[in-house]
Design a protein around this motif. Structure first.
Motif, PDB file in Angstrom:
ATOM      1  N   VAL A 196      32.811   8.161 -17.676  1.00 45.18           N
ATOM      2  CA  VAL A 196      33.617   7.143 -16.267  1.00 45.18           C
ATOM      3  C   VAL A 196      33.733   5.855 -16.818  1.00 45.18           C
ATOM      4  O   VAL A 196      34.242   4.726 -16.028  1.00 45.18           O
ATOM      5  CB  VAL A 196      32.160   7.010 -15.364  1.00 45.18           C
ATOM      6  CG1 VAL A 196      31.264   6.254 -16.270  1.00 45.18           C
ATOM      7  CG2 VAL A 196      32.086   6.510 -14.106  1.00 45.18           C
ATOM      8  N   LYS A 197      33.537   5.190 -18.153  1.00 41.72           N
ATOM      9  CA  LYS A 197      33.347   4.405 -18.953  1.00 41.72           C
ATOM     10  C   LYS A 197      35.261   3.982 -18.517  1.00 41.72           C
ATOM     11  O   LYS A 197      35.607   3.013 -18.211  1.00 41.72           O
ATOM     12  CB  LYS A 197      32.860   4.465 -20.333  1.00 41.72           C
ATOM     13  CG  LYS A 197      34.109   5.384 -21.048  1.00 41.72           C
ATOM     14  CD  LYS A 197      33.021   4.977 -22.567  1.00 41.72           C
ATOM     15  CE  LYS A 197      34.235   5.339 -23.757  1.00 41.72           C
ATOM     16  NZ  LYS A 197      33.500   5.477 -24.770  1.00 41.72           N
ATOM     17  N   TYR A 198      35.737   4.925 -18.728  1.00 40.17           N
ATOM     18  CA  TYR A 198      37.316   4.401 -19.046  1.00 40.17           C
ATOM     19  C   TYR A 198      37.597   3.839 -17.504  1.00 40.17           C
ATOM     20  O   TYR A 198      38.732   4.124 -16.968  1.00 40.17           O
ATOM     21  CB  TYR A 198      38.362   5.822 -19.137  1.00 40.17           C
ATOM     22  CG  TYR A 198      37.554   6.113 -20.748  1.00 40.17           C
ATOM     23  CD1 TYR A 198      38.181   5.857 -21.429  1.00 40.17           C
ATOM     24  CD2 TYR A 198      37.036   7.488 -20.782  1.00 40.17           C
ATOM     25  CE1 TYR A 198      38.348   5.552 -23.113  1.00 40.17           C
ATOM     26  CE2 TYR A 198      36.440   7.656 -22.050  1.00 40.17           C
ATOM     27  CZ  TYR A 198      37.291   6.813 -23.245  1.00 40.17           C
ATOM     28  OH  TYR A 198      37.277   7.222 -24.873  1.00 40.17           O
ATOM     29  N   LEU A 199      37.279   4.478 -16.478  1.00 44.48           N
ATOM     30  CA  LEU A 199      36.865   3.901 -14.863  1.00 44.48           C
ATOM     31  C   LEU A 199      36.731   2.362 -14.963  1.00 44.48           C
ATOM     32  O   LEU A 199      37.147   1.731 -13.414  1.00 44.48           O
ATOM     33  CB  LEU A 199      36.453   4.764 -13.788  1.00 44.48           C
ATOM     34  CG  LEU A 199      37.284   6.052 -13.957  1.00 44.48           C
ATOM     35  CD1 LEU A 199      36.800   7.039 -12.779  1.00 44.48           C
ATOM     36  CD2 LEU A 199      38.402   6.648 -13.706  1.00 44.48           C
ATOM     37  N   MET A 200      35.642   1.648 -15.766  1.00 43.14           N
ATOM     38  CA  MET A 200      35.445   0.753 -15.407  1.00 43.14           C
ATOM     39  C   MET A 200      36.272  -0.781 -15.397  1.00 43.14           C
ATOM     40  O   MET A 200      35.662  -1.035 -13.905  1.00 43.14           O
ATOM     41  CB  MET A 200      34.458   0.247 -16.654  1.00 43.14           C
ATOM     42  CG  MET A 200      33.290   1.119 -16.966  1.00 43.14           C
ATOM     43  SD  MET A 200      31.769   1.722 -14.821  1.00 43.14           S
ATOM     44  CE  MET A 200      31.780   0.066 -15.197  1.00 43.14           C
ATOM     45  N   PRO A 201      36.953  -0.370 -15.794  1.00 40.01           N
ATOM     46  CA  PRO A 201      37.840  -1.418 -14.851  1.00 40.01           C
ATOM     47  C   PRO A 201      38.932  -1.358 -13.848  1.00 40.01           C
ATOM     48  O   PRO A 201      38.827  -2.804 -13.196  1.00 40.01           O
ATOM     49  CB  PRO A 201      39.304  -1.374 -16.109  1.00 40.01           C
ATOM     50  CG  PRO A 201      38.298  -1.092 -17.557  1.00 40.01           C
ATOM     51  CD  PRO A 201      37.257   0.074 -17.020  1.00 40.01           C
ATOM     52  N   LEU A 202      38.932  -0.697 -13.544  1.00 39.68           N
ATOM     53  CA  LEU A 202      39.513   0.445 -11.662  1.00 39.68           C
ATOM     54  C   LEU A 202      38.702  -0.233 -11.384  1.00 39.68           C
ATOM     55  O   LEU A 202      38.699  -0.823 -10.032  1.00 39.68           O
ATOM     56  CB  LEU A 202      40.237   1.352 -12.430  1.00 39.68           C
ATOM     57  CG  LEU A 202      40.032   1.905 -10.976  1.00 39.68           C
ATOM     58  CD1 LEU A 202      41.386   1.375 -10.848  1.00 39.68           C
ATOM     59  CD2 LEU A 202      40.662   3.563 -10.748  1.00 39.68           C
TER      60      LEU A 202
END
Length: 277
Positions: A196-202
């Protein structure tokens, strides 16, 4: 924040109690933490300071606190109200869904001190930015609780039991159900060695948009566009339980963002649930 020099007893030693005790200790004297879990009470008291005692029994609640802040599970608030003496301080619970009247017949001065926030023991929260909602059994009690809340937060509002129920309901949609979606996303990503860390900017950008647009105008994605090919492709990728969640949410977006024109009786949908009544 103003220094109140009030004596506060916090009943509870969980997530909410831990953060409130720390915040209140900055503006008042938190003199006692009470919890049936003695180790937890001791740990929270230790974070407050040497002058804060702890107890594992409601029978040992100090008699001379100005405020008794009850931060326990909702189903235990009535028990605490019933099983403690009617000491002259103000008794207030921190629940969004429990009415203030839970104290009626047990306490003279009572109310609600509700912080609208999700708390986890090990995740930092700036309580100054947490909105507090206040209710008091009398005008004077409400004013005292408001003063206490204003000492730790920049946003304090009045809210009776009915208004707090609405706030709590909205918070479940905005926080708990949203977190379920993040868990679903994390499970999908973990299958590919991601997370889920890859979704943080989103996610950050999505939340930031709420400072500029109402949620209706901020909606994006395949269902918002009416892109049934992408929707069907996503449904095919998911296990049955997750597929049902995706279908329900996509159809809800389609229904509200692609309302049928006059004479139409359906809108694009997801697989078997494409028809919208």
């Amino acid at each position: 924040m103003a220094q109140l020099k009030k004596r506060i007893c916090v009943i509870g030693a969980g997530n909410v109690a831990t953060h409130l005790a720390a915040a209140l200790a900055q503006v008042a004297d938190v003199v006692q933490i009470v919890s049936r879990h003695e180790a937890s009470a001791s740990a929270v008291a230790a974070t407050v300071g040497e002058s804060c005692s702890f107890a594992a029994s409601l029978a040992d609640v100090v008699p001379d606190a100005d405020f008794y802040i009850i931060a326990v599970n909702d189903d235990r608030v009535a028990e605490v109200a019933r099983d403690t003496p009617d000491y002259p301080g103000i008794w207030a619970h921190t629940s969004g869904s429990v009415p203030a009247q839970v104290f009626s017949g047990y306490k003279t001065n009572y109310g609600v001190f509700y912080p609208l926030q999700t708390f986890s023991r090990d995740a930092g929260v700036d309580v100054a930015h947490v909105p507090f909602f206040i209710e008091g059994s009398t005008h004077d009690v409400a004013c005292a609780l408001r003063e206490l809340a204003e000492a730790v937060s920049t946003t304090v509002e009045d809210a009776d039991s009915d208004r707090r129920k609405v706030l709590h309901l909205a918070a479940v949609f905005a926080c708990n159900f949203a977190n379920l979606m993040w868990w679903e996303a994390d499970e999908i990503l973990k299958r590919e060695g991601l997370g889920v860390k890859y979704l943080m900017p989103l996610l950050s950008a999505t939340l930031d948009k709420l400072n500029q647009l109402p949620p209706y105008d901020a909606m994006t994605g395949p269902a918002r566009r009416g892109d049934t090919a992408v929707i069907d492709s996503h449904c095919a990728m998911l296990p049955e339980e997750s597929r049902e969640i995706y279908r329900l949410l996509s159809d809800t977006i389609l229904k509200n963002w692609h309302k049928p024109k006059s004479g139409d009786d359906e809108v694009p949908g997801c697989g078997a649930s494409s028809h919208i009544d």
